[in-house]
Scaffold this active site. Structure first.
Site, short mmCIF file in Angstrom:
data_model
loop_
_atom_site.label_atom_id
_atom_site.label_comp_id
_atom_site.label_asym_id
_atom_site.label_seq_id
_atom_site.Cartn_x
_atom_site.Cartn_y
_atom_site.Cartn_z
N ASP A 164 -12.17 -6.92 -2.16
CA ASP A 164 -12.88 -7.99 -2.22
C ASP A 164 -14.20 -7.44 -1.67
O ASP A 164 -14.69 -6.59 -1.20
CB ASP A 164 -12.28 -9.13 -1.11
CG ASP A 164 -12.19 -8.49 0.42
OD1 ASP A 164 -13.05 -8.94 1.13
OD2 ASP A 164 -11.36 -7.81 0.46
N GLU A 206 0.85 -1.07 0.02
CA GLU A 206 0.21 -0.08 0.18
C GLU A 206 0.80 1.31 0.02
O GLU A 206 0.46 2.48 -0.13
CB GLU A 206 -1.01 0.17 1.23
CG GLU A 206 -1.93 -1.12 1.04
CD GLU A 206 -2.72 -1.27 2.37
OE1 GLU A 206 -3.75 -1.86 2.32
OE2 GLU A 206 -2.25 -0.98 3.56
#
Length: 234
Positions: A201, A14
């Site tokens: 997700d 990230e």
């Protein structure tokens, strides 16, 4: 004002793209975290991988406040969708953040409310929220940008029933493991913050086999939008 932006990602995927693009002037290691201070798009920033979970996230914010005197905090990363209208690859920009795993209801508190504080949600900074959306338009980002609540807890949500319970109780748009702690610590230190999440997700286990692929792409997309935000506020 002179900005100094603290940029927090829970995982290396990230923050690695952002660190590659910055000019690092010094690196400080504290509480097992590596804080990279320098310039990104000409702006003073501190980029750090906090590690996963609420404790890591809260400690990270406190170090950014005490050691680096940051003026604003942006938390970049990935999350699971809580809403059927939000697809993998879309973005959520926090309106506020709550803990979905705090429960002192036996003492009369609301679910998610932190005892003896009178507070359940931590509001994000409106200026930062609008600037992120402006940056997305300027950068030509085509994914949906959704305003909404971020629900955090020390759990990776992969069960449909648990997901539905969180959505019913808190009305959030996404779930992850750091945002509310970053929001909480920023609130206590009076530092404006925003949480930016790319959806990796559906938080129900349906796409867990492909999760690593989705996660990597979502994290890079989120980093790109973070960089566009930094560029746009100058």
């Amino acid at each position: 004002m002179a900005y100094k932006i603290g940029i927090i990602g829970a995982m290396e995927v990230e923050v690695e793209t952002l660190k590659k693009d910055m000019e690092i002037s010094r690196t400080v290691k504290k509480a097992s975290m590596e804080f990279c201070e320098g310039k990104l798009e000409g702006l003073d920033v501190v980029i750090v991988r906090s590690g996963i979970g609420k404790v890591n996230a809260g400690i990270c914010v406190q170090i950014l406040a005490d050691e680096f005197k940051v003026t604003h905090i942006i938390n970049t990363g990935v999350a699971g969708s809580l809403d059927a209208s939000i697809d993998i690859g879309d973005f959520v920009v926090s309106t506020d953040a709550v803990y979905h795993d705090v429960n002192a209801t036996v003492f009369g508190y609301k679910r998610g409310e932190i005892p003896q504080t009178g507070r359940l949600e931590f509001p994000a900074d409106e200026w930062m929220r609008q600037e992120i959306k402006k940056a997305a338009r300027a950068a030509g980002i085509t994914q949906k940008i959704i305003d909404g609540r971020v629900c955090s807890g020390d759990q990776f949500i992969s069960d449909g029933a648990v997901k539905d319970d969180i959505k019913k109780e808190f009305g959030g748009m996404c779930t992850e493991m750091e945002g509310a702690a970053i929001a909480h610590a920023s609130f206590l230190n009076e530092i404006p913050f925003v949480i930016l999440r790319a959806i990796s997700d559906k938080a129900d286990g349906s796409d867990i086999v492909d999760y690593p692929v989705f996660e990597a792409k979502a994290a890079k997309d989120c980093a790109s939008l973070t960089k566009a935000f930094i560029k746009g506020i100058q």
